[in-house]
Design a protein around this motif. Structure first.
Motif, PDB file in Angstrom:
ATOM      1  N   GLY A 212       0.789  -1.231   0.000  1.00 59.08           N
ATOM      2  CA  GLY A 212       0.000   0.000   0.000  1.00 59.08           C
ATOM      3  C   GLY A 212       0.814   1.270   0.000  1.00 59.08           C
ATOM      4  N   ASP A 213       2.152   1.162  -0.069  1.00 57.24           N
ATOM      5  CA  ASP A 213       3.024   2.331  -0.101  1.00 57.24           C
ATOM      6  C   ASP A 213       3.643   2.476  -1.488  1.00 57.24           C
ATOM      7  OD1 ASP A 213       2.510   2.526   2.594  1.00 57.24           O
ATOM      8  OD2 ASP A 213       4.497   1.864   3.228  1.00 57.24           O
ATOM      9  N   LEU A 214       3.974   3.703  -1.822  1.00 57.17           N
ATOM     10  CA  LEU A 214       4.648   3.997  -3.081  1.00 57.17           C
ATOM     11  C   LEU A 214       6.047   4.494  -2.751  1.00 57.17           C
ATOM     12  CD1 LEU A 214       4.288   4.340  -6.209  1.00 57.17           C
ATOM     13  CD2 LEU A 214       3.731   6.711  -5.728  1.00 57.17           C
TER      14      LEU A 214
ATOM     15  N   ALA B  72       1.861  11.749   5.300  1.00 61.93           N
ATOM     16  CA  ALA B  72       1.939  10.480   4.582  1.00 61.93           C
ATOM     17  C   ALA B  72       3.251  10.340   3.811  1.00 61.93           C
ATOM     18  CB  ALA B  72       0.762  10.350   3.611  1.00 61.93           C
ATOM     19  N   ILE B  73       4.019  11.425   3.723  1.00 60.52           N
ATOM     20  CA  ILE B  73       5.252  11.419   2.942  1.00 60.52           C
ATOM     21  C   ILE B  73       6.457  11.348   3.875  1.00 60.52           C
ATOM     22  CG2 ILE B  73       6.681  12.757   1.355  1.00 60.52           C
ATOM     23  CD1 ILE B  73       4.077  13.792   0.143  1.00 60.52           C
ATOM     24  N   GLU B  74       7.369  10.435   3.546  1.00 59.50           N
ATOM     25  CA  GLU B  74       8.564  10.243   4.359  1.00 59.50           C
ATOM     26  C   GLU B  74       9.789  10.208   3.453  1.00 59.50           C
ATOM     27  OE1 GLU B  74      10.540   6.726   7.129  1.00 59.50           O
ATOM     28  OE2 GLU B  74       8.578   6.405   6.222  1.00 59.50           O
ATOM     29  N   ILE B  75      10.838  10.898   3.865  1.00 59.42           N
ATOM     30  CA  ILE B  75      12.121  10.810   3.169  1.00 59.42           C
ATOM     31  C   ILE B  75      12.855   9.627   3.792  1.00 59.42           C
ATOM     32  CG2 ILE B  75      14.306  11.943   2.631  1.00 59.42           C
ATOM     33  CD1 ILE B  75      12.784  14.633   2.875  1.00 59.42           C
ATOM     34  N   VAL B  76      12.953   8.538   3.027  1.00 56.23           N
ATOM     35  CA  VAL B  76      13.517   7.293   3.532  1.00 56.23           C
ATOM     36  C   VAL B  76      15.038   7.345   3.519  1.00 56.23           C
ATOM     37  CG1 VAL B  76      13.652   4.800   3.158  1.00 56.23           C
ATOM     38  CG2 VAL B  76      11.520   6.008   2.720  1.00 56.23           C
ATOM     39  N   ARG B  77      15.599   7.919   2.458  1.00 59.53           N
ATOM     40  CA  ARG B  77      17.045   7.963   2.294  1.00 59.53           C
ATOM     41  C   ARG B  77      17.428   9.249   1.568  1.00 59.53           C
ATOM     42  NH1 ARG B  77      17.863   3.444  -0.819  1.00 59.53           N
ATOM     43  NH2 ARG B  77      17.849   4.717  -2.683  1.00 59.53           N
TER      44      ARG B  77
ATOM     45  N   GLN C  48      15.125   9.118  -1.604  1.00 58.80           N
ATOM     46  CA  GLN C  48      14.097   8.092  -1.790  1.00 58.80           C
ATOM     47  C   GLN C  48      12.905   8.498  -0.930  1.00 58.80           C
ATOM     48  OE1 GLN C  48      14.652   4.028  -0.346  1.00 58.80           O
ATOM     49  NE2 GLN C  48      13.684   3.322  -2.233  1.00 58.80           N
ATOM     50  N   ILE C  49      11.738   8.497  -1.546  1.00 62.25           N
ATOM     51  CA  ILE C  49      10.504   8.950  -0.910  1.00 62.25           C
ATOM     52  C   ILE C  49       9.547   7.776  -0.747  1.00 62.25           C
ATOM     53  CG2 ILE C  49       8.515  10.491  -1.146  1.00 62.25           C
ATOM     54  CD1 ILE C  49      11.162  11.982  -0.783  1.00 62.25           C
ATOM     55  N   ARG C  50       8.873   7.730   0.402  1.00 61.67           N
ATOM     56  CA  ARG C  50       7.793   6.763   0.625  1.00 61.67           C
ATOM     57  C   ARG C  50       6.513   7.562   0.854  1.00 61.67           C
ATOM     58  NH1 ARG C  50       9.218   3.649   5.111  1.00 61.67           N
ATOM     59  NH2 ARG C  50       9.930   2.017   3.722  1.00 61.67           N
ATOM     60  N   VAL C  51       5.459   7.197   0.118  1.00 59.99           N
ATOM     61  CA  VAL C  51       4.141   7.783   0.335  1.00 59.99           C
ATOM     62  C   VAL C  51       3.276   6.654   0.889  1.00 59.99           C
ATOM     63  CG1 VAL C  51       2.214   9.053  -0.663  1.00 59.99           C
ATOM     64  CG2 VAL C  51       4.507   9.325  -1.625  1.00 59.99           C
ATOM     65  N   ARG C  52       2.927   6.767   2.159  1.00 60.76           N
ATOM     66  CA  ARG C  52       2.154   5.716   2.835  1.00 60.76           C
ATOM     67  C   ARG C  52       0.685   5.774   2.413  1.00 60.76           C
ATOM     68  NH1 ARG C  52       5.744   7.464   6.571  1.00 60.76           N
ATOM     69  NH2 ARG C  52       4.367   8.966   7.545  1.00 60.76           N
ATOM     70  N   GLY C  53       0.122   4.591   2.179  1.00 60.26           N
ATOM     71  CA  GLY C  53      -1.292   4.492   1.835  1.00 60.26           C
ATOM     72  C   GLY C  53      -1.630   5.063   0.467  1.00 60.26           C
ATOM     73  N   PHE C  54      -0.674   5.011  -0.464  1.00 61.94           N
ATOM     74  CA  PHE C  54      -0.870   5.602  -1.790  1.00 61.94           C
ATOM     75  C   PHE C  54      -0.362   4.616  -2.824  1.00 61.94           C
ATOM     76  CE2 PHE C  54       0.450   8.381  -5.318  1.00 61.94           C
ATOM     77  CZ  PHE C  54      -0.692   9.120  -5.486  1.00 61.94           C
ATOM     78  N   ASP C  55      -1.218   4.205  -3.729  1.00 56.62           N
ATOM     79  CA  ASP C  55      -0.800   3.270  -4.777  1.00 56.62           C
ATOM     80  C   ASP C  55      -0.972   3.900  -6.153  1.00 56.62           C
ATOM     81  OD1 ASP C  55      -3.519   3.270  -4.874  1.00 56.62           O
ATOM     82  OD2 ASP C  55      -3.756   1.109  -4.768  1.00 56.62           O
ATOM     83  N   GLY C  56      -0.579   5.146  -6.267  1.00 59.15           N
ATOM     84  CA  GLY C  56      -0.789   5.905  -7.501  1.00 59.15           C
ATOM     85  C   GLY C  56       0.428   6.030  -8.375  1.00 59.15           C
TER      86      GLY C  56
END
Length: 100
Positions: free
Chosen positions: A9-11, A65-70, A78-86
């Protein structure tokens, strides 16, 4: 074409940022990553905060919902958008904002 991964469920995708630009905006794709110009300087996390705000607005999600992972201190992040499958929406966003 933006490279991305949809997982649980994350992008996840990469962003290449250009700090201290005239204005903050998404300008297209570069080497498989979303290219974003940011008006904020890369000082005290200001550019990262601006990046989260720009992405949240463009993707229609909450900034939380947006996280900078790296890459917090790098131009490539590298970005993670939680709960987004777009993933398709991400591709259209890059294409519609590409420099011509």
């Amino acid at each position: 074409m933006i490279r991305f991964t949809e997982r649980a469920g994350d992008l996840l995708f990469e962003v290449r940022v250009v700090p201290r630009a005239a204005r903050s905006r998404i300008v297209g794709e570069q080497a498989g990553a979303l290219r974003v110009q940011l008006a904020a300087p890369p000082v005290d996390g200001a550019a990262n905060e601006e990046l989260v705000r720009v992405l949240a607005e463009a993707l229609g999600v909450s900034p939380s919902a947006i996280e900078i992972v790296r890459g917090e201190k790098s131009r490539v992040k590298q970005i993670r958008v939680r709960g987004f499958d777009g993933g398709e929406k991400l591709q259209r966003l890059a294409a519609s904002n590409a420099r011509r």
